[in-house]
Design a protein around this motif. Structure first.
Motif, short mmCIF file in Angstrom:
data_model
loop_
_atom_site.label_atom_id
_atom_site.label_comp_id
_atom_site.label_asym_id
_atom_site.label_seq_id
_atom_site.Cartn_x
_atom_site.Cartn_y
_atom_site.Cartn_z
N PRO A 188 0.86 -1.25 0.10
CA PRO A 188 0.08 0.04 -0.34
C PRO A 188 0.81 1.30 0.12
N THR A 189 2.19 1.10 0.07
CA THR A 189 3.18 2.35 0.41
C THR A 189 3.53 2.72 -1.05
N SER A 190 3.48 1.80 -2.11
CA SER A 190 3.93 1.97 -3.54
C SER A 190 3.04 1.62 -4.64
N LEU A 191 2.11 2.45 -5.01
CA LEU A 191 1.06 2.33 -6.00
C LEU A 191 1.32 3.21 -7.11
N ALA A 192 1.00 2.63 -8.31
CA ALA A 192 1.09 3.31 -9.53
C ALA A 192 -0.09 4.34 -9.73
N ILE A 193 0.25 5.41 -9.74
CA ILE A 193 -1.07 6.66 -9.96
C ILE A 193 -0.90 7.36 -11.35
N GLU A 194 -1.89 7.60 -12.11
CA GLU A 194 -2.01 7.96 -13.46
C GLU A 194 -3.03 8.67 -13.80
N CYS A 195 -2.96 9.85 -14.47
CA CYS A 195 -4.25 10.51 -14.84
C CYS A 195 -3.98 10.63 -16.53
N ARG A 196 -5.20 10.48 -17.31
CA ARG A 196 -5.12 10.61 -18.81
C ARG A 196 -6.28 11.61 -18.95
N VAL A 197 -6.11 12.44 -19.99
CA VAL A 197 -7.08 13.38 -20.43
C VAL A 197 -7.24 13.05 -21.88
N ASN A 198 -8.29 12.59 -22.48
CA ASN A 198 -8.81 12.10 -23.79
C ASN A 198 -7.99 11.12 -24.30
N GLY A 199 -7.31 10.34 -23.35
CA GLY A 199 -6.48 9.05 -23.54
C GLY A 199 -5.12 9.32 -23.48
N GLU A 200 -4.55 11.00 -23.31
CA GLU A 200 -3.24 11.13 -23.12
C GLU A 200 -2.82 11.21 -21.77
N THR A 201 -1.69 10.34 -21.75
CA THR A 201 -1.11 10.57 -20.07
C THR A 201 -0.81 11.74 -19.73
N VAL A 202 -1.25 12.51 -18.61
CA VAL A 202 -0.70 13.63 -18.41
C VAL A 202 -0.04 13.62 -16.96
N GLN A 203 -0.26 12.56 -16.13
CA GLN A 203 0.40 12.30 -14.79
C GLN A 203 0.81 10.94 -14.89
N LYS A 204 1.89 10.57 -14.32
CA LYS A 204 2.26 9.07 -14.04
C LYS A 204 3.34 9.19 -12.96
N SER A 205 3.10 8.34 -11.97
CA SER A 205 4.01 8.39 -10.89
C SER A 205 3.54 7.22 -9.84
N LYS A 206 4.47 7.04 -8.86
CA LYS A 206 4.13 5.88 -7.77
C LYS A 206 3.95 6.82 -6.52
N THR A 207 3.17 6.22 -5.54
CA THR A 207 2.89 6.77 -4.28
C THR A 207 3.94 6.56 -3.55
N ASP A 208 4.84 6.18 -3.61
CA ASP A 208 6.17 6.00 -2.74
C ASP A 208 7.11 7.06 -3.11
N ARG A 209 6.67 8.15 -4.04
CA ARG A 209 7.42 9.20 -4.08
C ARG A 209 6.91 10.44 -3.29
N LEU A 210 6.02 10.35 -2.57
CA LEU A 210 5.23 11.24 -1.47
C LEU A 210 6.53 11.69 -0.59
N ILE A 211 6.43 13.07 -0.35
CA ILE A 211 7.47 13.72 0.60
C ILE A 211 6.94 13.09 2.18
N PHE A 212 5.86 13.20 2.41
CA PHE A 212 5.18 12.91 3.60
C PHE A 212 4.34 11.78 3.40
N SER A 213 4.84 10.53 3.99
CA SER A 213 4.10 9.35 3.46
C SER A 213 2.70 9.45 4.15
N ILE A 214 1.87 8.41 4.06
CA ILE A 214 0.58 8.49 4.81
C ILE A 214 0.75 8.20 6.44
N PRO A 215 1.68 7.58 6.81
CA PRO A 215 1.98 7.33 8.35
C PRO A 215 2.36 8.94 8.71
N ALA A 216 3.15 9.41 7.95
CA ALA A 216 3.87 10.60 8.45
C ALA A 216 2.83 11.78 8.66
#
Length: 279
Positions: A188-216
């Motif tokens: 649960p600390t490292s999940l792929a996250i993506e946003c697409r607009v009209n099929g084009e990927t505009v955001q793509k990352s992973k949640t392990d790149r959060l500066i402040f994690s969920i526990p923090a």
């Protein structure tokens, strides 16, 4: 509601528990530990006994939170694209409950500068006050997909920016489609996250790149005030927002926004004019 995602059928928890849990989601979240224990022992078979439903019938998983927290600049790449220093403490604002929506539907555009922000959303499952990060996951009911839609002109207007107001138009906080408990996710600390607009990927990352994690985040927020069952935390968005592009890019009528998080599911909004008849 217990759901079979493959066949889109569900069992009404209030009926199955003979009124012990529900019918409102807030009533289930207020008794989350008891509900989890009951659900683990109950003979629930959505595929065999469930009733069909459509995604556009769903509301946000926690539609009546007493508190909503939203975190800004929580990915280094988003801070970089915004030209801002990495925060030493989580920048926090809110999205008012009137902006909450389910996972599928229309997004009404009140202006020409509406932006997208894909986010992992946390729902609290037990009162958390002064919680240490090491214990924080035990206070999480589940995770879901969220969009922090933002009307940038209002958000950044005035001598004091109007973050909460600019992010709280009707429909600006869609969430869903499901609330997934952390134990259902491989990590649960490292999940792929993506946003697409009209099929084009505009955001793509992973949640392990959060500066402040969920526990923090839970540790820092609960040091200030109690987090309550059903409370919602929008954890921040990665790079790729429209307002940071050169030239800036915003949503237009007819655009389709799809937001996906690994292991949880997808949101889908179709952009319409603010004066369009409500469906």
């Amino acid at each position: 509601m217990v759901v079979s995602a493959e066949t889109l059928t569900c069992i009404d928890v209030a009926d199955a528990s003979a009124g012990r849990f529900g019918p409102r989601a807030a009533q289930v979240l207020d008794a989350w530990a008891e509900f989890r224990a009951w659900a683990a022992e109950a003979a629930l078979d959505p595929a065999a006994d469930g009733k069909p439903f459509a995604l556009d019938e769903l509301d946000a998983p926690s539609p009546e939170p007493r508190q909503t927290f939203a975190i800004g600049l929580n990915y280094q790449d988003h801070a970089d694209e915004s030209g801002l220093a990495y925060p030493e403490t989580p920048p926090t604002f809110t999205k008012w409950v009137g902006s909450f929506a389910g996972p599928v539907g229309e997004l009404r555009l009140p202006a020409e500068t509406v932006d997208w922000e894909a986010e992992l959303v946390v729902v609290i499952g037990a009162r958390a006050e002064g919680v240490a990060a090491a214990d924080a996951w035990s206070y999480v009911a589940g995770l879901t997909v969220g969009q922090d839609y933002s009307e940038r002109t209002l958000q950044l207007s005035g001598p004091a920016p109007q973050f909460s107001l600019g992010k709280s138009y009707v429909g600006f906080a869609p969430q869903g489609p499901w609330l997934v408990t952390p134990d259902e996710l491989a990590d649960p600390t490292s999940l792929a996250i993506e946003c697409r607009v009209n099929g084009e990927t505009v955001q793509k990352s992973k949640t392990d790149r959060l500066i402040f994690s969920i526990p923090a985040l839970i540790e820092r927020l609960s040091a200030v005030l109690p987090l309550l069952p059903g409370d919602v935390i929008f954890t921040g968005t990665p790079a790729g927002v429209g307002g940071a592009r050169k030239p800036p890019r915003f949503l237009h009528v007819g655009d389709v926004v799809e937001t996906t998080i690994e292991g949880i599911g997808q949101l889908r909004q179709v952009c319409v004019a603010s004066d369009s008849p409500r469906s």
